[in-house]
Enzyme design. Structure first.
Site, short mmCIF file in Angstrom:
data_model
loop_
_atom_site.label_atom_id
_atom_site.label_comp_id
_atom_site.label_asym_id
_atom_site.label_seq_id
_atom_site.Cartn_x
_atom_site.Cartn_y
_atom_site.Cartn_z
N GLY A 1 7.86 -8.89 16.22
CA GLY A 1 8.47 -9.04 14.89
C GLY A 1 9.75 -8.21 14.86
CE1 TYR A 2 13.79 -9.61 10.43
CE2 TYR A 2 11.46 -10.21 10.31
CZ TYR A 2 12.79 -10.50 10.06
OH TYR A 2 13.12 -11.67 9.44
CE LYS B 1 -2.31 -13.49 15.77
NZ LYS B 1 -2.44 -13.55 14.33
CB VAL C 1 -3.17 -7.10 20.05
CG1 VAL C 1 -3.81 -5.73 20.06
CG2 VAL C 1 -1.87 -7.12 20.84
CD GLU D 1 13.49 -13.42 -1.24
OE1 GLU D 1 12.72 -13.35 -0.27
OE2 GLU D 1 14.70 -13.13 -1.17
CG ASP E 1 5.62 -4.97 7.12
OD1 ASP E 1 6.68 -4.34 6.93
OD2 ASP E 1 5.44 -6.14 6.72
CB ALA F 1 13.12 -7.31 7.51
CD GLN F 2 17.51 -2.13 3.91
OE1 GLN F 2 18.07 -1.09 3.67
NE2 GLN F 2 17.18 -2.97 2.96
CE LYS G 1 17.47 -12.76 0.75
NZ LYS G 1 17.07 -12.02 1.91
#
Ligand code: FAD
Ligand code: NAD
Length: 396
Positions: free
Chosen positions: A12-13, A38, A81, A170, A297, A313-314, A373
């Site tokens: 991920g990020y 995954k 995992v 959103e 996260d 994400a930032q 954005k």
């Protein structure tokens, strides 16, 4: 001496940016880097609300890992995992493989937080992966088809979005754009379709700037979203939701956007967590393990006022960039500086051509927010895949 093994869990990020940093900075044979994920792709989680509503394709939010990673430098394993054994320095995958490491980076992302609300896990959808959003998009469309075959079932045309945080807001923006298209395609009277965004707290986007909240709610209300604020969802059933007020909303579709917690694998592996997240130190170490790092996260870090940074994400990207440098510095016995997050702002999309947010202390609305954005999306895609990926994915 054998080559040190760095194992990264999750592309991920946080995990992907860590891997790319190592790919760029490590010299030949300085370390053996393995990335486990995954899927063979990375997904742009920050766009998942669009394919979930059907306003963009899942293809659009997907980035093949072999297009951004040099597989000669990073050993990629497609695998799930199952558990981490930090005392043995091993990780077990669902297919039975056991991987050993000297240094571990955990970036397994999040799961929906259901707060033990009865029936949510079983009956609600959540916007969490490409496979999950495919199901949401297809289900929404199927409800229109079902309604046409049984017009007595108006619950087929009732959609509940549980939680008016950023994800809920959103997603409602996209759904507000998609519903008129579906009404036209299926010859459904738009007045029959109900979309409720239900929020437990006294405002939508709790803690955010009041002007921006008003703006977002106004845009979404004009798109046909009905808000129920200060109204916790108490139960979710096959028939819909039961609210704390006693009201029942009959809906064949409930999408839970009520918050996230760290991936449960981390807690199950024995790490101490708060809402599934490991409270890491200033170097992103898991407590008690100076060879285990947690990003994204799954990690919990606090601001100088002692409040947790929200899982974004930032921050995940900043953590990945930090580890890409600090792990190399550590290998070379150079000085390792602590991680210092920098909050640049928050921007939310509200459907086509609409958005709002804060950049530094400046509030931005409408097309300005959309542009900003896009600029932030471009920056991220450029970081992971260069100009080609950025221009391919971001429509200017
Ligand atoms: P993720 O990006 O979720 O990646 C986790 C990776 O681990 C995935 O590749 C997954 O496949 C893999 N994985 C999971 N379990 C396993 C396993 N058992 N085995 C192997 N691999 C596994 N944040 C912002 O800052 N700005 C935004 O605009 C924004 N918009 C968002 C919009 C939506 C709709 C959502 C849902 C979130 C948004 N966020 C945003 C939050 C942001 O997406 C997350 O904070 C971020 O994705 C976390 O990154 P991560 O690296 O921890 O995990
Ligand atoms: P969140 O925790 O930010 O919001 C969840 C919302 O659900 C809260 O407002 C909460 O009060 C509400 N809720 C909880 N229980 C409820 C109940 N029983 N009934 C009704 N409402 C209930 O979660 P999220 O929106 O999924 O966001 C997760 C993280 O991702 C956050 O850190 C967020 O900032 C980030 N994110 C950022 C963006 C962006 O920057 N554009 C977009 C999406 C997500």
């Amino acid at each position: 001496m054998s080559t040190p093994k760095i194992l990264i869990l999750g592309a991920g990020y946080g995990g992907l940016v860590t891997a790319l940093g190592l790919q760029r900075k490590l010299n030949y044979n300085e370390a053996e880097v393995t990335l486990v994920n995954k899927h063979t792709y990375h997904f742009i989680t920050t766009w998942l609300h669009e394919p979930a509503a059907g306003t963009s394709s899942t293809e659009h939010v997907r980035v093949e890992l072999d297009k951004v990673i040099d597989m000669k430098k990073i050993n990629f394993i497609k695998g799930t995992v199952e558990s981490i054994q930090p005392d043995d320095r091993t990780v077990t995958l669902a297919d039975g493989q056991v991987l050993s490491y000297d240094t571990l980076v955990i970036g397994l992302g999040s799961e929906p937080e259901t707060f033990g609300i009865e029936g949510l896990k079983e009956n609600a959808f959540s916007i969490r992966s490409i496979n999950a959003v495919r199901q949401i998009r297809d289900h929404i469309e199927y409800m229109f088809a079902k309604y046409k075959n049984d017009p007595s079932r108006t619950d087929y045309l009732t959609f509940v979005v549980g939680g008016a945080g950023f994800t809920g807001i959103e997603f409602c923006g996209e759904l507000g754009d998609r519903i008129p298209e579906l009404c036209e395609e299926y010859d459904v009277d738009p007045d029959l379709v109900k979309v409720y965004n239900i929020e437990a707290a006294p405002t939508a986007l709790p803690g955010f700037d009041p002007d921006l909240i008003d703006y977002a709610m106004d845009v979404l209300t004009r798109k046909g979203i009905e808000f129920k604020i200060n109204t916790p969802i108490k139960q979710c059933t096959k028939e819909g939701v039961l609210l704390a007020t006693g009201e029942e909303i009959k809906a064949a579709t409930v999408i839970w956007t009520g918050g996230v917690r760290g991936n449960s694998i981390v807690e199950k592996s024995g790490f101490e967590v708060m809402r599934g997240r490991v409270k890491v130190d200033e170097y992103l170490h898991a407590p008690g393990y100076d060879n285990v790092y947690v990003v994204g996260d799954c990690a919990l870090i606090f601001n100088p006022e002692g409040r947790p940074y929200p899982p974004t994400a930032q921050i995940s990207v900043q953590e990945g960039e930090y580890l890409g440098e600090s792990l190399v510095a550590k290998l070379r016995d150079e000085v390792v500086y602590p991680f210092k997050p920098e909050l640049l702002g928050s921007l939310a999309s509200l459907g086509k051509g609409e958005g709002m947010g804060k950049v530094g202390n400046k509030k931005v609305y409408g097309s300005t927010a959309v542009l900003m954005k896009k600029a932030s999306d471009l920056r991220y895609l450029y970081k992971i895949g260069g100009v080609g990926l950025a221009l391919k994915k971001v429509k200017l």
